[in-house]
Design a protein around this motif. Structure first.
Motif, PDB file in Angstrom:
ATOM      1  N   VAL A 154      54.150  32.406  62.262  1.00  0.00           N
ATOM      2  CA  VAL A 154      53.920  33.720  61.656  1.00  0.00           C
ATOM      3  C   VAL A 154      52.704  34.358  62.311  1.00  0.00           C
ATOM      4  N   PRO A 155      52.621  35.701  62.273  1.00  0.00           N
ATOM      5  CA  PRO A 155      51.405  36.346  62.774  1.00  0.00           C
ATOM      6  C   PRO A 155      50.250  36.106  61.805  1.00  0.00           C
ATOM      7  N   ARG A 156      49.073  36.377  62.249  1.00  0.00           N
ATOM      8  CA  ARG A 156      47.886  36.214  61.408  1.00  0.00           C
ATOM      9  C   ARG A 156      48.039  37.087  60.163  1.00  0.00           C
ATOM     10  N   PRO A 157      47.944  36.498  58.946  1.00  0.00           N
ATOM     11  CA  PRO A 157      48.200  37.280  57.738  1.00  0.00           C
ATOM     12  C   PRO A 157      47.145  38.338  57.450  1.00  0.00           C
ATOM     13  N   VAL A 158      45.916  38.121  57.905  1.00  0.00           N
ATOM     14  CA  VAL A 158      44.857  39.091  57.635  1.00  0.00           C
ATOM     15  C   VAL A 158      44.772  40.034  58.830  1.00  0.00           C
ATOM     16  N   GLN A 159      45.339  41.202  58.657  1.00  0.00           N
ATOM     17  CA  GLN A 159      45.336  42.232  59.697  1.00  0.00           C
ATOM     18  C   GLN A 159      44.151  43.169  59.471  1.00  0.00           C
ATOM     19  N   PRO A 160      43.754  43.962  60.484  1.00  0.00           N
ATOM     20  CA  PRO A 160      42.639  44.898  60.285  1.00  0.00           C
ATOM     21  C   PRO A 160      42.882  45.796  59.071  1.00  0.00           C
ATOM     22  N   MET A 161      41.816  46.001  58.293  1.00  0.00           N
ATOM     23  CA  MET A 161      41.902  46.833  57.083  1.00  0.00           C
ATOM     24  C   MET A 161      40.508  47.334  56.740  1.00  0.00           C
ATOM     25  N   THR A 162      40.422  48.213  55.754  1.00  0.00           N
ATOM     26  CA  THR A 162      39.113  48.685  55.328  1.00  0.00           C
ATOM     27  C   THR A 162      38.395  47.571  54.573  1.00  0.00           C
ATOM     28  N   LEU A 163      37.069  47.625  54.602  1.00  0.00           N
ATOM     29  CA  LEU A 163      36.274  46.641  53.863  1.00  0.00           C
ATOM     30  C   LEU A 163      36.572  46.748  52.366  1.00  0.00           C
ATOM     31  N   ALA A 164      36.752  47.976  51.869  1.00  0.00           N
ATOM     32  CA  ALA A 164      37.049  48.161  50.443  1.00  0.00           C
ATOM     33  C   ALA A 164      38.365  47.484  50.071  1.00  0.00           C
ATOM     34  N   ARG A 165      39.384  47.592  50.917  1.00  0.00           N
ATOM     35  CA  ARG A 165      40.680  46.945  50.653  1.00  0.00           C
ATOM     36  C   ARG A 165      40.517  45.423  50.638  1.00  0.00           C
ATOM     37  N   LEU A 166      39.764  44.892  51.594  1.00  0.00           N
ATOM     38  CA  LEU A 166      39.529  43.448  51.651  1.00  0.00           C
ATOM     39  C   LEU A 166      38.808  42.974  50.394  1.00  0.00           C
ATOM     40  N   GLU A 167      37.810  43.719  49.949  1.00  0.00           N
ATOM     41  CA  GLU A 167      37.088  43.330  48.738  1.00  0.00           C
ATOM     42  C   GLU A 167      38.026  43.282  47.532  1.00  0.00           C
ATOM     43  N   GLY A 168      38.989  44.196  47.467  1.00  0.00           N
ATOM     44  CA  GLY A 168      39.989  44.159  46.398  1.00  0.00           C
ATOM     45  C   GLY A 168      40.846  42.913  46.480  1.00  0.00           C
ATOM     46  N   LEU A 169      41.243  42.515  47.691  1.00  0.00           N
ATOM     47  CA  LEU A 169      42.045  41.303  47.863  1.00  0.00           C
ATOM     48  C   LEU A 169      41.251  40.051  47.497  1.00  0.00           C
ATOM     49  N   ILE A 170      39.945  40.062  47.789  1.00  0.00           N
ATOM     50  CA  ILE A 170      39.097  38.933  47.397  1.00  0.00           C
ATOM     51  C   ILE A 170      39.064  38.833  45.873  1.00  0.00           C
ATOM     52  N   ARG A 171      38.885  39.964  45.208  1.00  0.00           N
ATOM     53  CA  ARG A 171      38.886  39.950  43.736  1.00  0.00           C
ATOM     54  C   ARG A 171      40.208  39.407  43.197  1.00  0.00           C
ATOM     55  N   ASP A 172      41.330  39.746  43.862  1.00  0.00           N
ATOM     56  CA  ASP A 172      42.643  39.238  43.436  1.00  0.00           C
ATOM     57  C   ASP A 172      42.721  37.715  43.538  1.00  0.00           C
ATOM     58  N   GLY A 173      41.970  37.111  44.464  1.00  0.00           N
ATOM     59  CA  GLY A 173      42.007  35.666  44.652  1.00  0.00           C
ATOM     60  C   GLY A 173      41.042  34.907  43.773  1.00  0.00           C
ATOM     61  N   LEU A 174      40.139  35.622  43.085  1.00  0.00           N
ATOM     62  CA  LEU A 174      39.175  34.938  42.219  1.00  0.00           C
ATOM     63  C   LEU A 174      39.856  34.454  40.952  1.00  0.00           C
ATOM     64  N   PRO A 175      39.411  33.319  40.420  1.00  0.00           N
ATOM     65  CA  PRO A 175      40.000  32.861  39.157  1.00  0.00           C
ATOM     66  C   PRO A 175      39.635  33.846  38.052  1.00  0.00           C
ATOM     67  N   PRO A 176      40.490  33.969  37.049  1.00  0.00           N
ATOM     68  CA  PRO A 176      40.166  34.888  35.957  1.00  0.00           C
ATOM     69  C   PRO A 176      38.871  34.475  35.283  1.00  0.00           C
ATOM     70  N   ALA A 177      38.104  35.480  34.910  1.00  0.00           N
ATOM     71  CA  ALA A 177      36.835  35.197  34.237  1.00  0.00           C
ATOM     72  C   ALA A 177      37.128  34.583  32.877  1.00  0.00           C
ATOM     73  N   SER A 178      36.408  33.531  32.570  1.00  0.00           N
ATOM     74  CA  SER A 178      36.601  32.916  31.249  1.00  0.00           C
ATOM     75  C   SER A 178      35.915  33.795  30.214  1.00  0.00           C
ATOM     76  N   PRO A 179      36.534  33.945  29.061  1.00  0.00           N
ATOM     77  CA  PRO A 179      35.932  34.800  28.046  1.00  0.00           C
ATOM     78  C   PRO A 179      34.603  34.218  27.581  1.00  0.00           C
ATOM     79  N   GLU A 180      33.713  35.126  27.193  1.00  0.00           N
ATOM     80  CA  GLU A 180      32.418  34.696  26.671  1.00  0.00           C
ATOM     81  C   GLU A 180      32.651  33.911  25.383  1.00  0.00           C
ATOM     82  N   PRO A 181      31.958  32.795  25.211  1.00  0.00           N
ATOM     83  CA  PRO A 181      32.140  32.051  23.969  1.00  0.00           C
ATOM     84  C   PRO A 181      31.617  32.889  22.801  1.00  0.00           C
ATOM     85  N   LYS A 182      32.378  32.873  21.732  1.00  0.00           N
ATOM     86  CA  LYS A 182      31.977  33.634  20.551  1.00  0.00           C
ATOM     87  C   LYS A 182      30.958  32.816  19.764  1.00  0.00           C
TER      88      LYS A 182
END
Length: 196
Positions: A154-182
């Motif tokens: 396959v070709p390289r999956p990360v193709q040239p893009m804007t830094l803002a778009r990449l930052e959005g993709l990084i956020r998509d890969g982060l684990p969901p934030a655990s809720p604050e303990p009550k």
């Protein structure tokens, strides 16, 4: 003469030297990384390992932004196999290359007090600030990438893009934030009973 021609034909038929890896997109790189940072390369230093069996290259990055993980201090050091010390060198195809002054965004895996780049050169992206909006791109390292399921090239999956778009993709890969303990709630005291 026939041997010379045959030898030349065999040499031309050999594939270019490269490293074969499973292709990683931005969310996969983010999940595999302990730390994701953007910064500027301030030191590139090849050295011998303590046992003098291998050459490695330390790359120090002055951190401008952290997307994932905790970074103790203002810099991180990425250690990769290969480099040149004096008259001797060791080359590892597919490792990320760095030069002083590069602005990079890197996906790093913790290795003691240093880090290694996730997915070799897949885990290092250059930030280009020419133009109206900052953009990111990969390098030209020798990588032969395969799909994780089909094992087909396959070709390289990360193709040239804007830094803002990449930052959005990084956020998509982060684990969901655990809720604050009550805070625990205390049971209510019964209302006082008044005598008639």
């Amino acid at each position: 003469m026939k041997r010379l021609i045959l030898g030349g034909a065999i040499t031309l038929a050999l594939p270019a030297l490269s490293t074969t890896l499973i292709a990683l997109d931005v969310p996969a790189l983010t999940r595999a990384a302990d730390v994701v940072v953007r910064g500027t390369v301030v030191r590139v230093e090849p050295r011998w390992t303590k046992d003098r069996a291998r050459i490695v290259t330390d790359t120090e990055i002055l951190v401008a932004q952290t997307y994932k993980g905790n970074v103790a201090g203002q810099t991180v050091v990425a250690m990769q196999p290969g480099g040149v010390v004096g008259d001797l060198g060791q080359k590892v195809h597919g490792v990320a290359t760095f030069s002083l002054g590069d602005e990079v965004l890197v996906f790093l895996e913790r290795r003691g007090d240093r880090f290694s780049v996730v997915g070799l050169a897949q885990g290092r992206l250059f930030v280009d600030r020419e133009g109206a909006e900052p953009r990111v791109r990969g390098g030209e390292e020798e990588l032969f990438l395969l799909d994780a399921v089909t094992h087909q090239p396959v070709p390289r999956p990360v193709q040239p893009m804007t830094l803002a778009r990449l930052e959005g993709l990084i956020r998509d890969g982060l684990p969901p934030a655990s809720p604050e303990p009550k805070a625990p709630t205390l049971p209510r005291a019964p209302a006082p009973v008044r005598a008639p």
